[in-house]
Design an enzyme around this catalytic site. Structure first.
Site, PDB file in Angstrom:
ATOM      1  N   LYS A 131     -27.582  41.350 121.773  1.00 48.73           N
ATOM      2  CA  LYS A 131     -28.266  40.583 120.719  1.00 48.73           C
ATOM      3  C   LYS A 131     -28.069  41.346 119.421  1.00 48.73           C
ATOM      4  O   LYS A 131     -27.903  42.556 119.421  1.00 48.73           O
ATOM      5  CB  LYS A 131     -29.765  40.487 121.024  1.00 48.73           C
ATOM      6  N   ASP A 171     -28.936  32.156 116.716  1.00 47.31           N
ATOM      7  CA  ASP A 171     -30.330  32.309 117.148  1.00 47.31           C
ATOM      8  C   ASP A 171     -31.145  31.946 115.895  1.00 47.31           C
ATOM      9  O   ASP A 171     -30.624  31.215 115.028  1.00 47.31           O
ATOM     10  CB  ASP A 171     -30.599  33.755 117.622  1.00 47.31           C
TER      11      ASP A 171
HETATM   12  P1  NDP Z   1     -34.118  28.080 114.198  1.00 45.09           P
HETATM   13  O1  NDP Z   1     -33.920  29.094 113.145  1.00 45.09           O
HETATM   14  O2  NDP Z   1     -33.254  26.884 114.236  1.00 45.09           O
HETATM   15  O3  NDP Z   1     -35.628  27.574 114.190  1.00 45.09           O
HETATM   16  C1  NDP Z   1     -36.677  28.474 114.335  1.00 45.09           C
HETATM   17  C2  NDP Z   1     -37.975  27.724 114.207  1.00 45.09           C
HETATM   18  O4  NDP Z   1     -39.051  28.599 114.577  1.00 45.09           O
HETATM   19  C3  NDP Z   1     -38.267  27.289 112.776  1.00 45.09           C
HETATM   20  O5  NDP Z   1     -39.036  26.138 112.804  1.00 45.09           O
HETATM   21  C4  NDP Z   1     -39.055  28.480 112.250  1.00 45.09           C
HETATM   22  O6  NDP Z   1     -39.894  28.169 111.159  1.00 45.09           O
HETATM   23  C5  NDP Z   1     -39.869  28.872 113.442  1.00 45.09           C
HETATM   24  N1  NDP Z   1     -40.154  30.302 113.365  1.00 45.09           N
HETATM   25  C6  NDP Z   1     -39.265  31.310 113.356  1.00 45.09           C
HETATM   26  N2  NDP Z   1     -39.869  32.494 113.239  1.00 45.09           N
HETATM   27  C7  NDP Z   1     -41.174  32.205 113.163  1.00 45.09           C
HETATM   28  C8  NDP Z   1     -42.321  33.003 113.029  1.00 45.09           C
HETATM   29  N3  NDP Z   1     -42.242  34.338 112.943  1.00 45.09           N
HETATM   30  N4  NDP Z   1     -43.531  32.368 113.004  1.00 45.09           N
HETATM   31  C9  NDP Z   1     -43.617  31.021 113.084  1.00 45.09           C
HETATM   32  N5  NDP Z   1     -42.549  30.210 113.198  1.00 45.09           N
HETATM   33  C10 NDP Z   1     -41.364  30.804 113.244  1.00 45.09           C
HETATM   34  O7  NDP Z   1     -34.020  28.902 115.576  1.00 45.09           O
HETATM   35  P2  NDP Z   1     -33.787  28.342 117.052  1.00 45.09           P
HETATM   36  O8  NDP Z   1     -34.395  27.003 117.209  1.00 45.09           O
HETATM   37  O9  NDP Z   1     -32.360  28.532 117.384  1.00 45.09           O
HETATM   38  O10 NDP Z   1     -34.605  29.422 117.918  1.00 45.09           O
HETATM   39  C11 NDP Z   1     -35.958  29.215 118.304  1.00 45.09           C
HETATM   40  C12 NDP Z   1     -36.274  30.116 119.496  1.00 45.09           C
HETATM   41  O11 NDP Z   1     -35.396  29.779 120.584  1.00 45.09           O
HETATM   42  C13 NDP Z   1     -36.079  31.611 119.265  1.00 45.09           C
HETATM   43  O12 NDP Z   1     -37.029  32.317 120.025  1.00 45.09           O
HETATM   44  C14 NDP Z   1     -34.696  31.883 119.855  1.00 45.09           C
HETATM   45  O13 NDP Z   1     -34.532  33.226 120.236  1.00 45.09           O
HETATM   46  C15 NDP Z   1     -34.735  30.957 121.055  1.00 45.09           C
HETATM   47  N6  NDP Z   1     -33.452  30.569 121.616  1.00 45.09           N
HETATM   48  C16 NDP Z   1     -32.496  29.977 120.847  1.00 45.09           C
HETATM   49  C17 NDP Z   1     -31.297  29.601 121.406  1.00 45.09           C
HETATM   50  C18 NDP Z   1     -30.250  28.866 120.627  1.00 45.09           C
HETATM   51  O14 NDP Z   1     -29.263  28.446 121.242  1.00 45.09           O
HETATM   52  N7  NDP Z   1     -30.402  28.656 119.337  1.00 45.09           N
HETATM   53  C19 NDP Z   1     -30.993  29.872 122.830  1.00 45.09           C
HETATM   54  C20 NDP Z   1     -32.098  30.410 123.561  1.00 45.09           C
HETATM   55  C21 NDP Z   1     -33.274  30.763 122.957  1.00 45.09           C
HETATM   56  P3  NDP Z   1     -39.492  28.638 109.675  1.00 45.09           P
HETATM   57  O15 NDP Z   1     -38.388  27.722 109.269  1.00 45.09           O
HETATM   58  O16 NDP Z   1     -40.718  28.484 108.868  1.00 45.09           O
HETATM   59  O17 NDP Z   1     -39.049  30.066 109.793  1.00 45.09           O
HETATM   60  O1  2IT Z   2     -31.280  33.580 123.215  1.00 49.51           O
HETATM   61  C1  2IT Z   2     -30.190  33.017 123.490  1.00 49.51           C
HETATM   62  O2  2IT Z   2     -29.854  32.813 124.662  1.00 49.51           O
HETATM   63  C2  2IT Z   2     -29.332  32.586 122.391  1.00 49.51           C
HETATM   64  N1  2IT Z   2     -29.712  32.733 121.235  1.00 49.51           N
HETATM   65  C3  2IT Z   2     -27.987  31.986 122.671  1.00 49.51           C
HETATM   66  C4  2IT Z   2     -26.967  33.044 122.940  1.00 49.51           C
HETATM   67  C5  2IT Z   2     -25.543  32.561 123.064  1.00 49.51           C
HETATM   68  O3  2IT Z   2     -24.683  33.446 123.175  1.00 49.51           O
HETATM   69  O4  2IT Z   2     -25.287  31.359 123.060  1.00 49.51           O
END
Ligand code: NDP
Ligand code: 2IT
Length: 451
Positions: A131, A171
């Site tokens: 990561k 992420d």
């Molecule tokens: P995005 O940046 O697209 O969206 C993140 C969302 O979460 C936004 O709405 C953001 O609000 C909110 N957020 C982020 N940090 C905070 C915080 N500290 N407090 C409150 N709200 C917060 O990210 P993703 O949707 O890609 O990721 C969301 C979660 O999913 C994370 O935990 C990530 O690690 C996990 N994840 C993502 C994957 C992927 O493929 N993208 C795969 C597996 C897991 P704001 O805009 O106000 O910051």
């Molecule tokens: O937390 C996760 O699994 C991710 N942000 C996706 C990682 C990836 O390599 O697609």
């Protein structure tokens, strides 16, 4: 160390982790959850302990930290910090996302990288775990500033990654735009067009369904858990946090399966749409968040629904909760409220969104609880499928990729059930995911000798 007592085993191991990694609270939390559920297994299988597999798995193979200088549109110079934690490469090249958020630190990247190792193992695809990212905040930056940052970040990161070495993806704060800028810079530096990043655009090496995969996969996993209880998402009220990539496609899949999503949030607050977020409203959310880069309260203004400033969605009554924002976004009191309100299933789209205490509340109440490393593995799984397509120089159809994603999520569910069944029949998905993820990595480490 009293090898016969799982509690003592956990305490002894954790005191070593805490002494060796002082102050890294998120990393301690992620390791504790794993050790606690593995301790009995470790005692029954002493070979892993003799070979110090857990000690090795909790020490990153490599940590890279670097300076990222860049210039904003007014000519001011900024210095950010870049990171890549390469945790484990026993079963494949390092793989895992990049997070751009001002709150990050080494503890957060280490917890994410540690979880990624077990998650990637669960997908059954050949991927190690890593990561990285930066404390850069993409909010309120112009496209040009984001590009300038991404180019500087990749200029250093490019020395450490490669399609057979380490393959980053998105992420929090890293989506298609950022992946594009970083891919362009890597290509320019190396003079090679390769599968060095996943989450690429469809026209230049990306996989269909990759943007959808984490959210869809989380809902597929929730559906598997409910189906096992002869139940389903259909007709269920679902609360969802976040409004980014994972949350948006979780809403889409809940709708597809006949459920009713009622909330979304961002770091400023939560919207509660009692009538349900339908397809048309979801299209507006995608436009608001991905194009305008606006705030979720604008949804409340547009549709005249309730907005809870600085609040999270967990006091809204629901059948199913899908935390899809960030770590530690459900605390112990919120877990109590969810359970009291009749929530029967929680599936973590985010990584470690439940605090240690909240997770234990869900397990003690014996509701269906899917930890992130199982429930959100669909994202990295389709990243793995993107790598395969890049190597084959082929692209699969949307249907083909979605079918493979469904199969992978079903298989992960089976593995969790097989390893997580307790004496009373309750499935402890945390235990199941940790044991199933651990064994494959541990056996590969043993086969490869002391490295
Ligand atoms: P995005 O940046 O697209 O969206 C993140 C969302 O979460 C936004 O709405 C953001 O609000 C909110 N957020 C982020 N940090 C905070 C915080 N500290 N407090 C409150 N709200 C917060 O990210 P993703 O949707 O890609 O990721 C969301 C979660 O999913 C994370 O935990 C990530 O690690 C996990 N994840 C993502 C994957 C992927 O493929 N993208 C795969 C597996 C897991 P704001 O805009 O106000 O910051
Ligand atoms: O937390 C996760 O699994 C991710 N942000 C996706 C990682 C990836 O390599 O697609």
């Amino acid at each position: 160390m009293n090898k016969k007592d799982p509690k003592q085993f956990t305490e002894d191991f954790m005191s070593g982790i805490i002494a060796r990694n002082p102050g890294e609270v998120e990393f301690h939390q992620a390791v504790l959850e794993v050790i606690e559920t593995l301790s009995e297994f470790m005692i029954r299988n002493p070979r892993y302990n003799q070979l110090k597999i857990l000690e090795r798995m909790t020490e990153p193979e490599r940590v890279i930290m670097f300076r990222v200088p860049w210039t904003d549109d007014s000519g001011n110079i900024h210095i950010n910090r870049g990171y890549r934690v390469e945790m484990n490469s026993a079963i494949g090249p390092y793989k895992g996302g990049l997070r751009f958020h001002p709150s990050v630190n080494l503890s957060i990247y280490k917890f994410l990288a540690f979880e990624q190792v077990l998650k990637n193992s669960l997908t059954s695809l050949p991927m190690g775990g890593a990561k990285g990212g930066s404390d850069f905040d993409p909010k309120n930056k112009s496209d040009n500033e984001v590009m300038s940052f991404c180019q500087s970040f990749m200029t250093e990161l490019s020395r450490h990654i490669g399609p057979y070495t380490d393959v980053p993806a998105g992420d929090i704060g890293v989506g298609g735009r950022e992946i594009g800028y970083m891919f362009g810079q890597y290509k320019r530096l190396r003079n090679e067009f390769s599968g060095v990043l996943t989450g690429k655009g469809i026209g230049w090496g990306g996989s269909l369904i990759r943007p959808e995969s984490t959210g869809y996969g989380t809902v597929y996993f929730a559906e598997e858990m409910l189906n096992r209880k002869s139940d389903s998402i259909r007709g269920k009220t679902v609360t969802i946090s976040g409004s980014g990539n994972v949350a948006q496609f979780a809403v889409e899949e809940v709708l597809d399966l006949g459920g009713k999503p009622v909330s979304l949030s961002d770091s400023n607050g939560t919207i509660y749409d009692k009538d349900g977020i339908d397809g048309e409203k979801l299209e507006y959310v995608k436009f608001l968040k991905n194009v305008c880069r606006g705030r979720i309260y604008e949804y409340a203004e547009k549709y005249g629904v309730e907005y809870y400033e600085n609040k999270r969605p967990w006091s809204i009554p629901c059948d199913v909760a899908l935390p899809c924002a960030t770590q530690n976004e459900i605390n112990s009191e919120e877990a109590d409220i969810l359970i009291k309100n009749g929530c029967i299933a929680v599936a973590e789209g985010a990584n470690m969104p439940s605090t240690y205490e909240a997770e234990h509340k869900f397990l003690d109440a014996k509701i269906l609880f899917a930890p992130g490393k199982a429930a959100n593995a669909g994202g990295v799984a389709v990243s793995g499928l993107e790598m395969t397509q890049n190597s084959m120089r082929l692209s699969w159809t949307r249907e083909e990729v979605d079918k493979k994603l469904k199969t992978i999520m079903r298989d992960i569910h089976h593995m969790c059930v097989a390893q997580g069944k307790e004496k009373d029949g309750y499935i402890n998905y945390v235990k199941g995911a940790n044991i199933a993820g651990f064994v494959k990595v541990a056996n590969a480490m043993i086969a490869q000798g002391l490295v």
